[in-house]
Design an enzyme around this catalytic site. Structure first.
Site, PDB file in Angstrom:
ATOM      1  N   ASP A   1     -71.901  33.486  -9.305  1.00 52.10           N
ATOM      2  CA  ASP A   1     -71.621  32.068  -9.046  1.00 52.10           C
ATOM      3  C   ASP A   1     -70.391  31.624  -9.833  1.00 52.10           C
ATOM      4  O   ASP A   1     -69.602  30.801  -9.364  1.00 52.10           O
ATOM      5  CB  ASP A   1     -72.819  31.205  -9.451  1.00 52.10           C
ATOM      6  CG  ASP A   1     -73.933  31.242  -8.411  1.00 52.10           C
ATOM      7  OD1 ASP A   1     -73.636  31.496  -7.230  1.00 52.10           O
ATOM      8  OD2 ASP A   1     -75.093  31.015  -8.782  1.00 52.10           O
TER       9      ASP A   1
ATOM     10  N   ASN B   1     -70.013  22.106  -9.626  1.00 52.03           N
ATOM     11  CA  ASN B   1     -71.314  22.047 -10.302  1.00 52.03           C
ATOM     12  C   ASN B   1     -71.534  20.713 -11.007  1.00 52.03           C
ATOM     13  O   ASN B   1     -72.443  19.981 -10.688  1.00 52.03           O
ATOM     14  CB  ASN B   1     -71.440  23.140 -11.359  1.00 52.03           C
ATOM     15  CG  ASN B   1     -72.000  24.442 -10.820  1.00 52.03           C
ATOM     16  OD1 ASN B   1     -72.502  24.488  -9.698  1.00 52.03           O
ATOM     17  ND2 ASN B   1     -71.922  25.493 -11.612  1.00 52.03           N
TER      18      ASN B   1
ATOM     19  N   THR C   1     -78.958  23.268  -9.983  1.00 51.93           N
ATOM     20  CA  THR C   1     -79.664  24.458 -10.466  1.00 51.93           C
ATOM     21  C   THR C   1     -78.932  25.100 -11.654  1.00 51.93           C
ATOM     22  O   THR C   1     -79.364  26.115 -12.169  1.00 51.93           O
ATOM     23  CB  THR C   1     -79.798  25.500  -9.336  1.00 51.93           C
ATOM     24  OG1 THR C   1     -78.525  25.639  -8.685  1.00 51.93           O
ATOM     25  CG2 THR C   1     -80.840  25.076  -8.319  1.00 51.93           C
ATOM     26  N   ALA C   2     -77.826  24.502 -12.079  1.00 52.04           N
ATOM     27  CA  ALA C   2     -77.041  25.063 -13.187  1.00 52.04           C
ATOM     28  C   ALA C   2     -77.346  24.298 -14.492  1.00 52.04           C
ATOM     29  O   ALA C   2     -78.510  24.116 -14.849  1.00 52.04           O
ATOM     30  CB  ALA C   2     -75.556  25.038 -12.819  1.00 52.04           C
ATOM     31  N   TYR C   3     -76.319  23.833 -15.177  1.00 51.28           N
ATOM     32  CA  TYR C   3     -76.497  23.179 -16.484  1.00 51.28           C
ATOM     33  C   TYR C   3     -77.486  22.009 -16.410  1.00 51.28           C
ATOM     34  O   TYR C   3     -78.350  21.844 -17.273  1.00 51.28           O
ATOM     35  CB  TYR C   3     -75.127  22.706 -16.986  1.00 51.28           C
ATOM     36  CG  TYR C   3     -75.102  22.161 -18.393  1.00 51.28           C
ATOM     37  CD1 TYR C   3     -75.873  22.729 -19.408  1.00 51.28           C
ATOM     38  CD2 TYR C   3     -74.286  21.082 -18.725  1.00 51.28           C
ATOM     39  CE1 TYR C   3     -75.833  22.238 -20.708  1.00 51.28           C
ATOM     40  CE2 TYR C   3     -74.233  20.593 -20.020  1.00 51.28           C
ATOM     41  CZ  TYR C   3     -75.009  21.165 -21.011  1.00 51.28           C
ATOM     42  OH  TYR C   3     -74.959  20.673 -22.276  1.00 51.28           O
ATOM     43  N   SER C   4     -77.370  21.208 -15.364  1.00 55.75           N
ATOM     44  CA  SER C   4     -78.237  20.043 -15.189  1.00 55.75           C
ATOM     45  C   SER C   4     -79.722  20.410 -15.281  1.00 55.75           C
ATOM     46  O   SER C   4     -80.526  19.687 -15.880  1.00 55.75           O
ATOM     47  CB  SER C   4     -77.930  19.399 -13.836  1.00 55.75           C
ATOM     48  OG  SER C   4     -78.836  18.374 -13.540  1.00 55.75           O
ATOM     49  N   LYS C   5     -80.063  21.571 -14.723  1.00 52.80           N
ATOM     50  CA  LYS C   5     -81.460  22.011 -14.749  1.00 52.80           C
ATOM     51  C   LYS C   5     -81.902  22.297 -16.179  1.00 52.80           C
ATOM     52  O   LYS C   5     -83.021  21.973 -16.581  1.00 52.80           O
ATOM     53  CB  LYS C   5     -81.650  23.238 -13.864  1.00 52.80           C
ATOM     54  CG  LYS C   5     -83.103  23.682 -13.735  1.00 52.80           C
ATOM     55  CD  LYS C   5     -83.254  24.771 -12.702  1.00 52.80           C
ATOM     56  CE  LYS C   5     -84.722  25.132 -12.510  1.00 52.80           C
ATOM     57  NZ  LYS C   5     -85.363  25.629 -13.739  1.00 52.80           N
ATOM     58  N   SER C   6     -81.014  22.896 -16.969  1.00 48.06           N
ATOM     59  CA  SER C   6     -81.342  23.171 -18.376  1.00 48.06           C
ATOM     60  C   SER C   6     -81.558  21.872 -19.154  1.00 48.06           C
ATOM     61  O   SER C   6     -82.231  21.869 -20.185  1.00 48.06           O
ATOM     62  CB  SER C   6     -80.213  23.950 -19.053  1.00 48.06           C
ATOM     63  OG  SER C   6     -79.933  25.130 -18.360  1.00 48.06           O
TER      64      SER C   6
ATOM     65  N   ALA D   1     -79.615  15.218 -25.243  1.00 49.72           N
ATOM     66  CA  ALA D   1     -80.169  14.781 -26.524  1.00 49.72           C
ATOM     67  C   ALA D   1     -79.844  13.331 -26.885  1.00 49.72           C
ATOM     68  O   ALA D   1     -79.092  13.064 -27.824  1.00 49.72           O
ATOM     69  CB  ALA D   1     -79.686  15.722 -27.639  1.00 49.72           C
TER      70      ALA D   1
END
Ligand code: NAP
Ligand code: MN
Length: 271
Positions: free
Chosen positions: A45, A121, A160-165, A184
């Site tokens: 990706d 993304n 499904t990338a950083y946002s998911k984390s 945070a």
């Protein structure tokens, strides 16, 4: 039809690229990295993200195809052993495509200048040394006062990338929407945020006005921009979309299941 092959440096990717080039040349297909109609990316990706930014000024006329030489990706649904099927599909191409929304990022600086980016993304604004303080506006109305590490605005395919984390929801890419997630956040009497991800409608936009500081980091996909003092950043659904050549269809939720759960096959075998 003109095709560009864009691969990462992994030996497996390079081997695939060389084989594909040979097969396509044998069929009199023009291979060129300039003004291609189709860009085939080989890698992961991340490779497709790089290719997207390389061709960001020609999005309206290019269709992408992602081949993965590692694990199944969200932008890469061809496997390297499917080379014959891919060559066949490319030679029979009749312009089939599917397109997904992108994120428009408009940065304004205190010195009067501006920058404009398009993300596939997500884009984040963060501060590393101290906390980031900023006001968040939705459609020019003050929504919340944020204090924390930063904020992330993602596209449906970026969900499904950083946002998911960051605890964001996975959005089906047929939705034309943007999601904002917090990195945070601190919540107290002075700074109060919603503390959950939000999804805005296609005609809405989010403006982030950070406190005047010099050490913000603005990211756009894999790129990091250490920027001069920012007065505000506005995020909206972009006018442009990314087009993929779609020769076959994989259901989005199957892809999500395969990437993150992966228990379906063994479950089916057991029953
Ligand atoms: P990277 O560090 O190599 O990529 C991070 C991982 O994200 C890779 O496994 C990549 O897959 C995967 N990925 C990229 N886009 C995705 C998508 N839309 N859905 C699901 N997974 C995806 O860096 P990179 O390859 O340049 O990719 C940059 C992206 O990494 C950023 O846009 C951001 O979304 C993501 N990222 C995630 C975190 C986090 O989750 N904590 C932190 C920083 C960045 P491949 O292995 O197939 O390339
Ligand atoms: Mn990567």
């Amino acid at each position: 039809m003109k095709i560009a092959i864009f691969s990462n440096d992994k030996p497996k990717s390079r081997t695939f690229r060389n084989k594909l080039s040979r097969e396509l040349r044998d069929r009199n297909i023009i291979l060129t990295s300039r003004d291609p109609d189709i860009v085939v990316t080989v890698g992961g990706d991340g490779t497709l993200l790089s290719a997207f930014h390389r061709y960001a000024h020609q999005l309206d006329r290019i269709r992408f195809i992602g081949v993965h030489t590692g694990h199944l990706g969200f932008y890469t649904d061809w496997r390297d052993y499917e080379l014959p099927e891919l060559v066949e599909a490319l030679t029979k191409d009749s312009g089939q495509s599917v397109s997904y929304p992108l994120l428009d990022v408009y940065v304004e600086y205190f010195d009067g200048g501006h920058d404009h980016y398009v993300a596939l993304n997500e884009s984040t604004i963060r501060r590393v040394n101290k906390t980031m303080k900023s006001e968040v506006y939705i459609r020019n109305e003050l929504f919340e006062s944020f204090r924390g590490d930063g904020l992330c605005i993602s596209t449906p395919t970026g969900s499904t990338a950083y946002s998911k984390s960051l605890g964001g929801a996975v959005l089906h890419p047929r939705l034309e929407a943007l999601q904002m997630t917090e990195v945070a956040s601190i919540n107290n009497r002075l700074f109060r945020t919603l503390s959950s991800p939000i999804v805005i409608a296609p005609d809405e936009f989010i403006t982030i006005r950070p406190d005047a500081q010099e050490d913000y980091i603005l990211t756009v996909d894999s790129f990091t921009h250490r920027v001069r003092p920012i007065s505000q950043v506005t995020f909206r659904v972009a006018k442009e979309r990314i087009h993929f050549a779609r020769y076959r269809h994989m259901h989005f939720w199957d892809r999500v299941e395969d990437a993150f759960i992966g228990s379906k096959q063994s479950h089916v075998k057991r029953s």
